[in-house]
Design a protein around this motif. Structure first.
Motif, short mmCIF file in Angstrom:
data_model
loop_
_atom_site.label_atom_id
_atom_site.label_comp_id
_atom_site.label_asym_id
_atom_site.label_seq_id
_atom_site.Cartn_x
_atom_site.Cartn_y
_atom_site.Cartn_z
N VAL A 182 0.85 -1.18 0.00
CA VAL A 182 0.00 0.00 0.00
C VAL A 182 0.89 1.22 0.00
N THR A 183 0.56 2.17 -0.86
CA THR A 183 1.39 3.36 -0.95
C THR A 183 0.89 4.48 -0.08
N ARG A 184 -0.43 4.60 0.10
CA ARG A 184 -0.94 5.70 0.89
C ARG A 184 -0.94 5.31 2.36
N THR A 185 -0.65 6.24 3.24
CA THR A 185 -0.53 5.93 4.65
C THR A 185 -1.62 6.55 5.49
N VAL A 186 -2.58 7.25 4.88
CA VAL A 186 -3.70 7.83 5.62
C VAL A 186 -4.98 7.29 5.04
N ILE A 187 -5.83 6.73 5.85
CA ILE A 187 -7.09 6.17 5.40
C ILE A 187 -8.21 7.11 5.83
N GLU A 188 -8.97 7.57 4.84
CA GLU A 188 -10.06 8.48 5.14
C GLU A 188 -11.33 7.69 5.38
N PRO A 189 -12.23 8.17 6.23
CA PRO A 189 -13.48 7.46 6.50
C PRO A 189 -14.43 7.57 5.33
N LEU A 190 -15.38 6.61 5.26
CA LEU A 190 -16.42 6.67 4.27
C LEU A 190 -17.41 7.77 4.62
N LYS A 213 -20.40 -2.30 1.31
CA LYS A 213 -19.94 -1.07 1.95
C LYS A 213 -18.60 -1.30 2.63
N PHE A 214 -18.48 -2.43 3.31
CA PHE A 214 -17.21 -2.74 3.98
C PHE A 214 -16.09 -2.99 2.97
N PHE A 215 -16.35 -3.86 1.99
CA PHE A 215 -15.27 -4.32 1.10
C PHE A 215 -14.71 -3.20 0.26
N PHE A 216 -15.59 -2.34 -0.30
CA PHE A 216 -15.08 -1.27 -1.16
C PHE A 216 -14.48 -0.11 -0.37
N GLY A 217 -14.57 -0.17 0.96
CA GLY A 217 -13.86 0.79 1.78
C GLY A 217 -12.50 0.29 2.24
N TRP A 218 -12.16 -0.96 1.86
CA TRP A 218 -10.88 -1.55 2.24
C TRP A 218 -9.83 -1.17 1.20
N LYS A 219 -8.66 -0.71 1.64
CA LYS A 219 -7.67 -0.16 0.73
C LYS A 219 -7.19 -1.12 -0.33
N ASP A 227 -17.44 -0.85 11.54
CA ASP A 227 -17.26 0.41 12.26
C ASP A 227 -15.80 0.69 12.58
N ARG A 228 -14.98 -0.35 12.75
CA ARG A 228 -13.59 -0.15 13.16
C ARG A 228 -12.60 -0.40 12.03
N SER A 229 -13.11 -0.67 10.83
CA SER A 229 -12.20 -0.98 9.72
C SER A 229 -11.30 0.20 9.36
N ALA A 230 -11.87 1.43 9.32
CA ALA A 230 -11.06 2.60 8.98
C ALA A 230 -9.99 2.85 10.03
N ASP A 231 -10.37 2.71 11.32
CA ASP A 231 -9.38 2.89 12.40
C ASP A 231 -8.28 1.86 12.31
N TYR A 232 -8.66 0.61 11.99
CA TYR A 232 -7.64 -0.45 11.90
C TYR A 232 -6.65 -0.14 10.78
N GLN A 233 -7.17 0.24 9.61
CA GLN A 233 -6.28 0.52 8.48
C GLN A 233 -5.35 1.69 8.79
N GLU A 234 -5.89 2.72 9.43
CA GLU A 234 -5.07 3.88 9.76
C GLU A 234 -3.98 3.51 10.75
N GLN A 235 -4.34 2.78 11.80
CA GLN A 235 -3.34 2.40 12.79
C GLN A 235 -2.31 1.44 12.21
N ALA A 236 -2.77 0.53 11.35
CA ALA A 236 -1.85 -0.46 10.76
C ALA A 236 -0.79 0.21 9.90
N LEU A 237 -1.17 1.28 9.18
CA LEU A 237 -0.25 1.91 8.25
C LEU A 237 0.54 3.06 8.85
N THR A 238 0.17 3.49 10.03
CA THR A 238 0.93 4.56 10.68
C THR A 238 1.91 4.03 11.71
#
Length: 406
Positions: free
Chosen positions: A127-135, A172-178, A205-216
């Motif tokens: 993954v190249t981007r390191t910030v995940i924005e919420p839906l 909704k969940f899958f297409f919000g996954w990076k 509900d926690r997918s965006a937070d997980y992606q953000e924390q995982a990549l930061t």
């Protein structure tokens, strides 16, 4: 990216797929910027112009294409389209599609199935981007259970939830996954349907937070959506740390986002770039209207910060923005305005009068946020909206200073 995905889809016929692939070639990776002429599409696809027009109309009615700007009738100015990627990628062909029969699905790949996963042994992708924005909208109990039929008395939510509602929530969940573009949708869907209702809601509900924390945390790879679900990784999340007085993460069309947008519009117009030589030549020759070109130039370059907000909101998935806390504070005076209603259209006219770019397409949202009309405002709706803007401008000056509100 879009072409690759469209190649694997069933769009209801070879003519429809051929045109969709050609349109995807014109689009950027976010599905925007499609404005070839009908004659050009007909020549390049070897379909008749009437067939092109019919399929374009069908795509708009299906929600696959959005009309951004209608053709003006002037030479060289064609209708501009954008893909609605959420609708495109979830499209299910019906038997009444194109007049040419689609390829049978017994051996092919349909929209509901994908080829094997492309991730590595650990189920992770680069993954190249390191910030995940919420839906734009969080998954709610109503969304997850939309379309559920009423059951007998005492029936649990697990028993009542319909497969169609579970599938909608999954998309909704899958297409919000990076990594959804390269993930196996089949594997992720299998894991999703194996979860109980409460876990599916928590996973979303926690997918965006997980992606953000995982990549930061310095990781170079983000696990696949299937692995996230299978290992219930949302349960291992650390509590998010928020700066008390820091910027406020805000979704598109939310009150803080709309307040920031108006604050930026109240700033002076930016310096406009000069017309390119070929545009000046066409204006001099009478082939382009000078006033129309100037209006387009102002819309494109007059308020670049606002255009950036609009572009992020039109992305897939939509991206929010960080709003300064003082701007977020004055957003409390905003109220929901019905899209397409009389007040909404009055705000549109005010934008046109000031040569401001209006809101991007709000999609399925029924209401957008604008400053509330103050008590004692004139009965005339345009004057009342102007009074609301003036009241907001005074508030903006109070918290941002005169240099921030013209």
């Amino acid at each position: 990216m879009i072409m690759s995905r469209v190649f694997r889809m069933n769009l209801g016929g070879c003519n429809r797929k051929l045109l969709a692939v050609r349109l995807a070639d014109f689009a950027d990776d976010e599905g925007r910027g499609i404005y070839p002429g009908v004659a050009r599409l007909a020549a390049e696809t070897e379909l008749s112009e009437r067939t092109i027009q019919r399929i374009l109309r069908d795509f708009v009615e299906d929600g696959i294409l959005m009309v951004v700007k209608e053709a003006s009738g002037r030479p060289g100015q064609t209708t501009r389209y954008d893909f609605d990627l959420a609708t495109l990628f979830s499209y299910v062909a019906t038997p009444t599609g194109d007049s040419v029969s689609p390829v049978g699905t017994a051996r092919g790949v349909t929209n509901e199935t994908e080829t094997g996963d492309t991730d590595d042994r650990d189920g992770c992708h680069g993954v190249t981007r390191t910030v995940i924005e919420p839906l734009v909208e969080p998954l709610s109990e109503r969304d997850a259970r939309e379309g559920v039929r009423e059951g007998e008395e005492g029936q649990t939510a697990e028993q009542a939830e319909s497969p169609a509602a579970i599938e909608r929530a999954f998309r909704k969940f899958f297409f919000g996954w990076k990594t959804s573009i390269s993930d196996s949708e089949i594997d992720a869907r299998k894991e999703w349907f194996s979860l109980p209702t409460s876990d599916r809601t928590d996973a979303f509900d926690r997918s965006a937070d997980y992606q953000e924390q995982a990549l930061t945390t310095g990781r170079k790879y983000l696990c696949s959506a299937a692995k996230y679900l299978r290992e219930r990784r949302w349960t291992k999340l650390a509590a998010p740390k928020r700066a008390e007085d820091g910027p406020v993460p805000s979704k598109p069309f939310s009150r803080p986002w709309c307040a920031l947008r108006l604050v930026e519009l109240l700033k002076p117009m930016a310096n406009l770039p000069a017309f390119p030589p070929f545009v000046r030549k066409m204006i001099e020759d009478g082939r382009l209207d000078a006033e129309a070109q100037q209006r387009d130039r102002i819309a494109q370059h007059g308020w670049p910060a606002v255009n950036e907000l609009h572009a992020r909101a039109s992305n897939f998935p939509p991206k929010g923005s960080l709003v300064p806390p003082d701007v977020a504070a004055i957003a409390d005076g905003f109220t929901g305005i019905k899209v397409g209603g009389s007040v909404y259209e009055a705000w549109r006219r005010l934008h046109e009068a000031r040569q401001w770019p209006f809101l991007p397409n709000p999609g399925k949202l029924e209401y957008v946020q604008f400053p509330a009309i103050p008590d004692g405002s004139p009965d005339d709706i345009d004057e009342a909206v102007a009074a609301a803007l003036n009241a907001f401008e005074r508030s903006a000056r109070g918290v941002r200073g005169d240099e921030h509100a013209a």
